[in-house]
Enzyme design. Sequence first.
Site, mmCIF file in Angstrom:
data_model
loop_
_atom_site.group_PDB
_atom_site.id
_atom_site.type_symbol
_atom_site.label_atom_id
_atom_site.label_comp_id
_atom_site.label_asym_id
_atom_site.label_seq_id
_atom_site.Cartn_x
_atom_site.Cartn_y
_atom_site.Cartn_z
ATOM 1 N N ASN A 196 -6.485 1.448 -0.730
ATOM 2 C CA ASN A 196 -5.811 1.517 -2.038
ATOM 3 C C ASN A 196 -6.463 0.579 -3.065
ATOM 4 O OD1 ASN A 196 -2.304 2.015 -1.095
ATOM 5 N ND2 ASN A 196 -3.841 3.499 -1.708
ATOM 6 N N THR A 213 0.816 -1.214 0.000
ATOM 7 C CA THR A 213 0.000 0.000 0.000
ATOM 8 C C THR A 213 0.850 1.265 0.000
ATOM 9 O OG1 THR A 213 -0.080 0.188 2.402
ATOM 10 C CG2 THR A 213 -1.770 -1.191 1.371
ATOM 11 N N CYS A 214 0.188 2.397 -0.232
ATOM 12 C CA CYS A 214 0.882 3.680 -0.269
ATOM 13 C C CYS A 214 0.941 4.331 1.102
ATOM 14 C CB CYS A 214 0.191 4.627 -1.242
ATOM 15 S SG CYS A 214 0.350 4.048 -2.911
ATOM 16 N N ASP A 215 0.962 3.530 2.158
ATOM 17 C CA ASP A 215 1.086 4.089 3.501
ATOM 18 C C ASP A 215 2.470 3.745 4.019
ATOM 19 O OD1 ASP A 215 1.012 4.410 6.370
ATOM 20 O OD2 ASP A 215 -1.169 4.584 6.164
ATOM 21 N N SER A 216 3.186 4.763 4.502
ATOM 22 C CA SER A 216 4.565 4.511 4.938
ATOM 23 C C SER A 216 4.613 3.640 6.196
ATOM 24 C CB SER A 216 5.289 5.827 5.176
ATOM 25 O OG SER A 216 4.567 6.573 6.127
#
Length: 377
Positions: A367, A324-327
């Site tokens: 996402n 996913t695009c979560d750090s």
Amino acid sequence: MATQRILDFLATRRPNGPCLVVDLDVVRDNFRAFEKALPDSRIYYAVKANPAPEILRLLTAMGSSFDTASVVEVEMAMDAGAPAERISFGNTIKKERDIARAYQLGIRLYAVDCVEEVEKIARVAPGSRVFCRVLTDGEGAEWPLSRKFGCVPAMAVDVLRHAKGLGLEAYGVSFHVGSQQIDLSAWDRALGDAKKVFATLAEEGIVLKMVNMGGGFPTRYLKDVPAAQAYGQAIFSALRKHFGNALPETIIEPGRGMVGNAGVIKSEVVLISKKADNDNVRWVFLDIGKFGGLAETMDEAIRYPLVTRHDGSETAPCVLAGPTCDSADVMYEKTPYPLPLSLTIGDEVLIEGTGAYTTTYSAVAFNGFEPLRSYVI
Ligand SMILES: *Cc1c(COP(=O)(O)O)cnc(C)c1O
């Protein structure tokens, strides 16, 4: 672990995308091992660990009872055939209207840890049995449960006295020693606290009947854990030590220990990269991460065994991350995970010991990734 049945299922069905496969034979063996280890305790399976209908139906047929935390979990257990007498509402934090609904469904056993909750139950579930949860220190657990649930033993006395005064049945005491508990003496400390509550109330003529000894039974991840039998022996001698010949009724609520080792997640390597040419740590991105069901990698608490077709060849440290695009979607970075150097994009990675606390933690569509699919075989 990846049983032959799971491997055969994956080889023939070749499901696309990440998925959990649970082998019911392993769940059956786990249930029997708990029965054998603690023959005098009733088993209340903690539904939240994995509420798949096939698992609930199997356990119902084997005679299990169920620990639930919401009306929906109560209904899931009932849909699987469990009668209301075999279901407890074990969450200490309940809306009054949910208690009323559970009461309507026939539930008569509730957890509390304060007088405010007792009052809700007295209003909408009159005459029910309540047990009061006491705090434990969570020492020795890899996934401790903190101070969120329970009260000190002295307060439990007030809570149960109050329950009795409001016409409820002051039934007993509960605790949870922390999930993935590998210190066998954790139950000894908690049973000592439970006994104090029993003894103080007995002086007032309030006779408690039951100790709910919670969950905490482990799954084997990377390190060996004691067998169910060892837990049974340690718990039984602690019961004898504190209660002598006046043993109370007892309940255990295994979640992880019932289903953890029954499931394997199949995932795929999406990308392998480095942050600089001279880095010796590789980043391995899988098609599943913290938001796809592996939430227990939070703080790197649970380290799952990973299996690849290159196992046995030379390894190098890897940071493991989700897609996913979560750090925050990084699973193992503080302690990198050794993985084969020959691992490549597109390879399958099996994540073992994932039968508990995975499907229930998976996000709905972060996402656009679909929730973790599950096959129970
Ligand atoms: C989650 C939970 C369990 C199960 O715990 P495990 O460590 O998975 O065995 C048991 N009882 C209660 C009240 C719980 O909330």
